[in-house]
Design a protein around this motif. Structure first.
Motif, PDB file in Angstrom:
ATOM      1  N   UNK A 109       0.822  -1.214   0.000  1.00 12.41           N
ATOM      2  CA  UNK A 109       0.000   0.000   0.000  1.00 12.41           C
ATOM      3  C   UNK A 109       0.852   1.259   0.000  1.00 12.41           C
ATOM      4  N   UNK A 110       2.070   1.171   0.518  1.00 11.58           N
ATOM      5  CA  UNK A 110       2.999   2.297   0.539  1.00 11.58           C
ATOM      6  C   UNK A 110       4.284   1.850  -0.151  1.00 11.58           C
ATOM      7  N   UNK A 120      -9.422   3.513  -6.331  1.00 13.61           N
ATOM      8  CA  UNK A 120     -10.668   3.747  -7.050  1.00 13.61           C
ATOM      9  C   UNK A 120     -11.755   2.755  -6.627  1.00 13.61           C
ATOM     10  N   UNK A 121     -11.370   1.501  -6.446  1.00 13.02           N
ATOM     11  CA  UNK A 121     -12.320   0.495  -5.979  1.00 13.02           C
ATOM     12  C   UNK A 121     -12.844   0.838  -4.586  1.00 13.02           C
ATOM     13  N   UNK A 159      -5.458   8.816   4.327  1.00 19.21           N
ATOM     14  CA  UNK A 159      -6.154   7.547   4.087  1.00 19.21           C
ATOM     15  C   UNK A 159      -5.256   6.532   3.397  1.00 19.21           C
ATOM     16  N   UNK A 160      -5.479   5.261   3.688  1.00 16.68           N
ATOM     17  CA  UNK A 160      -4.773   4.182   2.998  1.00 16.68           C
ATOM     18  C   UNK A 160      -5.462   3.922   1.662  1.00 16.68           C
ATOM     19  N   UNK A 161      -4.716   3.499   0.638  1.00 17.23           N
ATOM     20  CA  UNK A 161      -5.327   3.317  -0.682  1.00 17.23           C
ATOM     21  C   UNK A 161      -6.538   2.403  -0.703  1.00 17.23           C
ATOM     22  N   UNK A 162      -6.537   1.324   0.047  1.00 19.60           N
ATOM     23  CA  UNK A 162      -7.583   0.312  -0.115  1.00 19.60           C
ATOM     24  C   UNK A 162      -8.425   0.090   1.124  1.00 19.60           C
ATOM     25  N   UNK A 163      -8.362   1.000   2.085  1.00 23.37           N
ATOM     26  CA  UNK A 163      -9.148   0.889   3.312  1.00 23.37           C
ATOM     27  C   UNK A 163     -10.073   2.099   3.443  1.00 23.37           C
ATOM     28  N   UNK A 179       0.270   0.968 -10.296  1.00 22.71           N
ATOM     29  CA  UNK A 179      -1.065   0.940 -10.891  1.00 22.71           C
ATOM     30  C   UNK A 179      -2.060   0.224  -9.969  1.00 22.71           C
ATOM     31  N   UNK A 180      -1.597  -0.816  -9.260  1.00 29.64           N
ATOM     32  CA  UNK A 180      -2.473  -1.536  -8.333  1.00 29.64           C
ATOM     33  C   UNK A 180      -2.955  -0.626  -7.215  1.00 29.64           C
ATOM     34  N   UNK A 181      -2.060   0.210  -6.682  1.00 30.05           N
ATOM     35  CA  UNK A 181      -2.474   1.133  -5.618  1.00 30.05           C
ATOM     36  C   UNK A 181      -3.535   2.104  -6.135  1.00 30.05           C
TER      37      UNK A 181
END
Length: 405
Positions: free
Chosen positions: A208-209, A301-302, A329-333, A294-296
């Motif tokens: 994530x980082x 976006x998800x 904020x964290x990318x996916x939380x 790109x995954x982050x």
């Protein structure tokens, strides 16, 4: 990156080898998976790689275990750059809590010394800090941080709380219960000015980082590989350049005990080290199929889409704003507020998680902070808009019914 939306609905992520990212993971299609952050999920080809390592060990144990340390060292070499570390500064450990225990076991305090933790910390790590304090007659103090405090305010709180007897600070890079970042590198610099040391809990940070260990700072830093990097469960790393790092020992004494750090961690008897050996394959899988940067972006976006869909559904049952605009904020939380009276304690939150899994087949994470319950949404590349819609259909009516009762 290209727009992932199709007809106003976010489209499933496509990987280089898969039309749907979900097809790359062996997840039960009957279950809605919205809690990657707790236990992760391992891609099918990484499962196969770990199975191959296990098969090799079972074919010839005598040929396997005497050379296992060499294999672990090679996996260390391959994994360290992912978190921005030098391989000679990194060791494998079973999980983040084990890394914290390794550090706690090495420290010596005096009566009256103190350890600072925060009210956003991971419970098991905080318990370990308390046990360390009890061994020496020291004490643990909790630094209160507001859920919406920005980085400058957080740093100011530590400036207020670090005292002349503060010896150790334990702080999260990304908080587990609340899914927000903390300025750990700045806290480390401040602590060093005051004569204290810092243990950075980066359990959620790898993946994530970018270069998470470098970004996290700390005298010691650790992070899980089974979460966002999607390595097998039982794989984490501890990183340190501390001058006294030769005082760090594996949780199991084995035949490498006389070796220096880090090689003494490479051999630990007959543990199943295939979790470590398969970690580079997991990291490489995401890079090859999509790319980590790109995954982050895609996970952000998800997560934003999931937050929007679920918040709109929950809002009519919640008096306050459901969406929580977290600093750092964290990318996916994402954190979404629950109706009053739901998930107010850790025990209530855990009960709600298991209840919804048993009743409607949805994997979730609920958490509490300051007596308020929250839904902690966590996503990965395999998450799809249909998962958010399934949460709305299956879970929201039950959550609102519980609130009314």
């Amino acid at each position: 990156m290209p727009d992932l939306r199709t007809d106003s609905r976010i489209a499933p992520v496509r990987l280089a080898s898969y039309d749907r990212a979900r097809d790359a993971w062996p997840l039960d299609p009957r279950v809605v998976h919205l809690n990657h952050g707790s236990f992760g999920a391992v891609p099918t080809e990484v499962v196969a790689q770990q199975d191959a390592w296990r098969h090799e060990a079972d074919l010839n144990p005598v040929g396997w275990f005497p050379r296992l340390g060499e294999k672990v060292a090679a996996a260390r070499q391959a994994t360290a750059p992912f978190v921005g570390a030098d391989p000679d500064d990194l060791v494998f450990v079973p999980n983040a809590s084990a890394a914290a225990t390794v550090v706690f076991n090495a420290l010596r305090l005096e009566q009256g010394d103190e350890i600072l933790v925060t009210d956003h910390g991971y419970g098991a790590v905080t318990m370990g800090a308390a046990r360390l304090a009890r061994r020496f007659g020291a004490r643990v103090r909790t630094v209160g941080i507001g859920l919406l405090d920005d980085a400058e305010t957080v740093l100011a709180r530590f400036a207020e709380e670090i005292g002349p007897r503060t010896r150790l600070i334990v702080v999260d890079q990304i908080t587990s219960p609340t899914g927000r970042g903390l300025p750990t590198a700045e806290i480390t610099a401040l602590a060093h000015e005051r004569g204290a040391r810092v243990l950075v809990d980066g359990a959620h940070a790898p993946g994530l980082i970018a270069d998470a260990a470098v970004a996290g700072g700390g005298d010691w830093w650790f992070g899980n590989l089974h979460k966002w990097p999607c390595a097998p469960r039982g794989s984490a790393v501890l990183v340190t350049q501390a001058a006294d790092r030769d005082e760090l020992w594996p949780l199991i004494d084995s035949w490498a005990a006389t070796d220096p750090y880090p090689s003494r961690f490479d051999t630990q008897g007959t543990i199943d080290a295939t979790t470590y050996l398969a970690a580079p394959a997991a990291i490489d899988f995401v890079e090859r199929e999509f790319g980590w940067q790109r995954a982050r972006e895609a996970m952000t976006e998800l997560a934003d889409e999931g937050e929007r869909i679920i918040a709109e559904s929950l809002q009519h049952g919640v008096d306050d704003a459901v969406r929580v605009e977290l600093p750092m904020p964290a990318p996916s939380l994402r954190l979404l507020r629950l109706p009053r009276g739901i998930g107010r304690t850790r025990e209530e939150a855990d009960d709600l998680r298991l209840r919804l899994f048993d009743e409607v087949g949805v994997e979730t994470a609920f958490t509490s902070f300051a007596g308020i319950g929250y839904f902690r949404l966590s996503v990965h590349l395999y998450t799809e808009a249909s998962d958010f819609e399934a949460f709305v259909e299956r879970c929201v009516p039950r959550i609102l019914a519980l609130a009314r009762s």
